[in-house]
Write an enzyme that holds these catalytic residues in place. Structure first.
Site, PDB file in Angstrom:
ATOM      1  CB  THR A 133      -0.895  -0.011   1.266  1.00 58.77           C
ATOM      2  OG1 THR A 133      -1.443   1.278   1.462  1.00 58.77           O
ATOM      3  CG2 THR A 133      -0.104  -0.357   2.524  1.00 58.77           C
ATOM      4  CG  ASP A 134      -1.129   4.959  -1.025  1.00 53.40           C
ATOM      5  OD1 ASP A 134      -1.701   4.277  -0.145  1.00 53.40           O
ATOM      6  OD2 ASP A 134      -1.727   5.851  -1.665  1.00 53.40           O
ATOM      7  CD  GLU A 135      -3.580   3.245   4.048  1.00 54.97           C
ATOM      8  OE1 GLU A 135      -3.558   3.239   5.286  1.00 54.97           O
ATOM      9  OE2 GLU A 135      -4.597   2.966   3.390  1.00 54.97           O
ATOM     10  CE1 TYR A 158      -3.309  -2.849   5.575  1.00 51.93           C
ATOM     11  CE2 TYR A 158      -3.277  -0.492   5.085  1.00 51.93           C
ATOM     12  CZ  TYR A 158      -3.289  -1.809   4.659  1.00 51.93           C
ATOM     13  OH  TYR A 158      -3.278  -2.089   3.310  1.00 51.93           O
ATOM     14  CE  LYS A 162       0.178  -4.751   2.927  1.00 55.82           C
ATOM     15  NZ  LYS A 162      -0.163  -6.116   2.402  1.00 55.82           N
TER      16      LYS A 162
HETATM   17  P1  NAD Z   1      -9.491  -7.739   2.079  1.00 53.57           P
HETATM   18  O1  NAD Z   1      -9.527  -7.433   3.536  1.00 53.57           O
HETATM   19  O2  NAD Z   1     -10.699  -7.501   1.248  1.00 53.57           O
HETATM   20  O3  NAD Z   1      -9.072  -9.273   1.857  1.00 53.57           O
HETATM   21  C1  NAD Z   1      -8.069  -9.897   2.590  1.00 53.57           C
HETATM   22  C2  NAD Z   1      -8.149 -11.391   2.318  1.00 53.57           C
HETATM   23  O4  NAD Z   1      -7.068 -12.031   3.043  1.00 53.57           O
HETATM   24  C3  NAD Z   1      -9.440 -12.029   2.810  1.00 53.57           C
HETATM   25  O5  NAD Z   1      -9.928 -12.927   1.847  1.00 53.57           O
HETATM   26  C4  NAD Z   1      -9.024 -12.767   4.079  1.00 53.57           C
HETATM   27  O6  NAD Z   1      -9.817 -13.927   4.366  1.00 53.57           O
HETATM   28  C5  NAD Z   1      -7.584 -13.146   3.748  1.00 53.57           C
HETATM   29  N1  NAD Z   1      -6.774 -13.368   4.962  1.00 53.57           N
HETATM   30  C6  NAD Z   1      -6.676 -12.532   6.037  1.00 53.57           C
HETATM   31  N2  NAD Z   1      -5.868 -13.089   6.960  1.00 53.57           N
HETATM   32  C7  NAD Z   1      -5.432 -14.262   6.441  1.00 53.57           C
HETATM   33  C8  NAD Z   1      -4.568 -15.286   6.934  1.00 53.57           C
HETATM   34  N3  NAD Z   1      -3.992 -15.193   8.134  1.00 53.57           N
HETATM   35  N4  NAD Z   1      -4.333 -16.360   6.148  1.00 53.57           N
HETATM   36  C9  NAD Z   1      -4.918 -16.467   4.917  1.00 53.57           C
HETATM   37  N5  NAD Z   1      -5.761 -15.551   4.425  1.00 53.57           N
HETATM   38  C10 NAD Z   1      -6.010 -14.454   5.176  1.00 53.57           C
HETATM   39  O7  NAD Z   1      -8.240  -6.921   1.513  1.00 53.57           O
HETATM   40  P2  NAD Z   1      -8.054  -6.174   0.124  1.00 53.57           P
HETATM   41  O8  NAD Z   1      -8.632  -4.819   0.218  1.00 53.57           O
HETATM   42  O9  NAD Z   1      -8.453  -7.078  -0.963  1.00 53.57           O
HETATM   43  O10 NAD Z   1      -6.458  -6.008   0.114  1.00 53.57           O
HETATM   44  C11 NAD Z   1      -5.633  -7.031  -0.421  1.00 53.57           C
HETATM   45  C12 NAD Z   1      -4.180  -6.594  -0.308  1.00 53.57           C
HETATM   46  O11 NAD Z   1      -3.987  -5.368  -0.992  1.00 53.57           O
HETATM   47  C13 NAD Z   1      -3.729  -6.348   1.126  1.00 53.57           C
HETATM   48  O12 NAD Z   1      -2.409  -6.846   1.251  1.00 53.57           O
HETATM   49  C14 NAD Z   1      -3.756  -4.829   1.265  1.00 53.57           C
HETATM   50  O13 NAD Z   1      -2.791  -4.400   2.198  1.00 53.57           O
HETATM   51  C15 NAD Z   1      -3.392  -4.397  -0.140  1.00 53.57           C
HETATM   52  N6  NAD Z   1      -3.901  -3.092  -0.575  1.00 53.57           N
HETATM   53  C16 NAD Z   1      -5.233  -2.801  -0.467  1.00 53.57           C
HETATM   54  C17 NAD Z   1      -5.701  -1.569  -0.946  1.00 53.57           C
HETATM   55  C18 NAD Z   1      -7.185  -1.228  -0.897  1.00 53.57           C
HETATM   56  O14 NAD Z   1      -7.557  -0.120  -1.253  1.00 53.57           O
HETATM   57  N7  NAD Z   1      -8.064  -2.137  -0.504  1.00 53.57           N
HETATM   58  C19 NAD Z   1      -4.815  -0.655  -1.502  1.00 53.57           C
HETATM   59  C20 NAD Z   1      -3.457  -0.990  -1.591  1.00 53.57           C
HETATM   60  C21 NAD Z   1      -3.016  -2.214  -1.135  1.00 53.57           C
HETATM   61  P1  TYD Z   2     -10.801   3.680   4.012  1.00 54.35           P
HETATM   62  O1  TYD Z   2     -11.733   3.215   2.953  1.00 54.35           O
HETATM   63  O2  TYD Z   2     -10.911   3.057   5.367  1.00 54.35           O
HETATM   64  O3  TYD Z   2      -9.324   3.513   3.416  1.00 54.35           O
HETATM   65  P2  TYD Z   2      -7.905   4.028   4.042  1.00 54.35           P
HETATM   66  O4  TYD Z   2      -8.087   4.437   5.432  1.00 54.35           O
HETATM   67  O5  TYD Z   2      -7.069   2.781   3.924  1.00 54.35           O
HETATM   68  O6  TYD Z   2      -7.461   5.136   3.147  1.00 54.35           O
HETATM   69  O7  TYD Z   2     -10.967   5.229   4.180  1.00 54.35           O
HETATM   70  C1  TYD Z   2     -10.782   6.124   3.103  1.00 54.35           C
HETATM   71  C2  TYD Z   2     -10.918   7.549   3.634  1.00 54.35           C
HETATM   72  O8  TYD Z   2     -12.267   7.755   4.060  1.00 54.35           O
HETATM   73  C3  TYD Z   2     -10.059   7.804   4.863  1.00 54.35           C
HETATM   74  O9  TYD Z   2      -9.590   9.150   4.821  1.00 54.35           O
HETATM   75  C4  TYD Z   2     -11.018   7.639   6.029  1.00 54.35           C
HETATM   76  C5  TYD Z   2     -12.344   8.093   5.464  1.00 54.35           C
HETATM   77  N1  TYD Z   2     -13.561   7.418   5.989  1.00 54.35           N
HETATM   78  C6  TYD Z   2     -14.646   8.180   6.409  1.00 54.35           C
HETATM   79  O10 TYD Z   2     -14.613   9.425   6.387  1.00 54.35           O
HETATM   80  N2  TYD Z   2     -15.771   7.524   6.856  1.00 54.35           N
HETATM   81  C7  TYD Z   2     -15.845   6.174   6.897  1.00 54.35           C
HETATM   82  O11 TYD Z   2     -16.897   5.618   7.339  1.00 54.35           O
HETATM   83  C8  TYD Z   2     -14.722   5.400   6.459  1.00 54.35           C
HETATM   84  C9  TYD Z   2     -14.760   3.904   6.499  1.00 54.35           C
HETATM   85  C10 TYD Z   2     -13.601   6.061   6.000  1.00 54.35           C
END
Ligand code: NAD
Ligand code: TYD
Length: 354
Positions: A133-135, A158, A162
């Site tokens: 993630t960019d975070e 989180y 990461k």
């Molecule tokens: P998500 O929470 O939707 O899915 C996570 C998946 O991992 C789930 O299917 C869960 O069952 C599985 N999991 C969790 N713990 C586990 C374990 N101990 N063993 C096996 N499986 C396990 O997450 P997402 O949003 O799809 O994100 C996927 C990846 O992308 C993550 O690594 C996250 O850090 C990264 N990422 C997400 C975003 C975003 O915007 N969602 C952006 C950048 C990077």
């Molecule tokens: P989120 O989807 O949780 O992603 P991340 O924190 O990983 O960027 O949140 C996106 C942005 O929206 C973040 O600035 C927090 C804000 N947010 C709200 O304002 N209300 C909400 O209910 C949630 C879940 C997030």
């Protein structure tokens, strides 16, 4: 990318399931996918409905915890795993603030276990691609963009977990010569996203005429990327990215949270007037709530490395991507109902107390 047996971890989550759908459609992927997922609250086999039936020789599901080193080694041996695309993680910042333990185990120890399994199969192993993630870079002021060279400065449990896993992956590349690549991506949106994240949470609450919680002043900025564009970037890096390198992925789509929330309200007002006896535009449902502790102000990605080296850029505009996303949530009410189970309701009521 000549992988025969690709382990996809977290393939039942939001991005992982989109990636499996995407990859099985690509002509230049001919291997088999072994999806390893523990099925936490965020893992949902419904996201992959039909895949087992449509690809009986090319898709296998293993319900397993990446924190179990013996099991990971066993899966590597049993299936002859020659590449990993590692999505599995605890992924929600708010949950990491409430209960960081699971983030440390899954995101750090789980990644370590997978790296160890890959190391012990080093002879045949082609690639460990780590999704991040960019975070990890922390928070930006009004100006500037995250580059691959930006120092890590994670602010939430989180992002710290990461960041730690990114360092481990990089170290295994340097120390053991493991072929690794890492991608750091901005916020994704699209189908199958669990509705604890901003866009699906707001869309579903707005649909039902429920309050729309916006943290702080709503002026925090995220750089949004449609999930299919992320999948395309990952596959591009896996195929052609230089081993040992990190690539940033972004959408060139900086938006303040409040702007997105208002846009979703307007779109839903156009499609369906508010119901359950509530009148007026959905924007009236916006409720400013207490800010998230350590809330990063702004994320924005410089992805010129990926663009220049591998010729990747996002295809979906935010306007069309958000329309597709909202339509998907409206059309998939069965999926929504199943996701909104007891755990979901108790998380939401505990988190927001609206
Ligand atoms: P998500 O929470 O939707 O899915 C996570 C998946 O991992 C789930 O299917 C869960 O069952 C599985 N999991 C969790 N713990 C586990 C374990 N101990 N063993 C096996 N499986 C396990 O997450 P997402 O949003 O799809 O994100 C996927 C990846 O992308 C993550 O690594 C996250 O850090 C990264 N990422 C997400 C975003 C975003 O915007 N969602 C952006 C950048 C990077
Ligand atoms: P989120 O989807 O949780 O992603 P991340 O924190 O990983 O960027 O949140 C996106 C942005 O929206 C973040 O600035 C927090 C804000 N947010 C709200 O304002 N209300 C909400 O209910 C949630 C879940 C997030």
């Amino acid at each position: 990318m000549k992988t025969k047996n690709l382990m996809v971890t977290g393939g039942c989550g939001f991005i992982g399931s989109n990636f499996i759908h995407y990859l099985l459609r690509q002509d230049d992927f001919t291997g088999r996918i072994i999806n390893v997922d523990k099925l936490t609250y965020a893992g949902n086999p419904d996201n992959l409905e039909g895949i087992e039936k449509n690809y009986p020789d090319r898709y296998i599901f293993e319900r397993a915890d990446i924190c179990d080193p013996g099991l990971m080694e066993d899966i590597f041996s049993r299936y002859g795993i020659d590449a990993v695309c590692h999505f599995a993680a605890e992924s929600h910042v708010d949950r990491s603030i409430k209960d960081p333990g699971a983030f440390i185990y899954t995101n750090i120890v789980g990644t370590f276990n997978l790296l160890e399994a890959a190391r012990s199969h080093a002879g045949d192993f082609i690639l460990f691609h780590h999704i991040s993630t960019d975070e990890v870079y922390g928070s930006l002021g009004k100006e500037g963009l995250f580059k691959e060279t930006t120092p890590y400065q994670p602010n939430s449990p989180y992002s710290a977990s990461k960041a730690s896993s990114d360092h481990l992956v990089r170290a295994y590349g340097k120390t053991y010569g493991l072929p690794v690549t890492i991608s750091n991506c901005s916020n994704n949106y699209g189908p199958y996203q669990f509705p604890e994240k901003l866009i699906p949470l707001i869309a579903l609450n707005a649909k039902e005429g429920e309050k729309l919680p916006v943290y702080g002043d709503g002026r925090n900025v995220r750089d949004w990327l449609y999930v299919e564009d992320h999948c395309d970037a990952i596959w591009t890096i896996m195929k052609s990215g230089r081993r040992g390198e990190t690539y940033n992925i972004g959408g060139n789509m900086e938006m303040e949270n409040i702007v997105i929330v208002e846009m979703v309200c307007d779109m839903l007002d156009e499609i369906t007037p508010i119901h359950r006896g509530k009148n007026g535009p959905r924007k009236n449902l916006i409720t400013f709530v207490k800010d998230r502790p350590g809330h990063d102000r702004r994320y924005a990605i410089d992805f010129t490395k990926l663009q220049n080296e591998l010729n990747w850029s996002p295809k979906e505009s935010f306007e069309s991507g958000i329309k597709k996303t909202i339509s998907w949530y409206l059309e998939n009410s069965k999926w929504v109902q199943r996701v909104k189970n007891n755990e979901y309701h108790s998380w939401i009521s505990e988190q927001y107390k609206l």
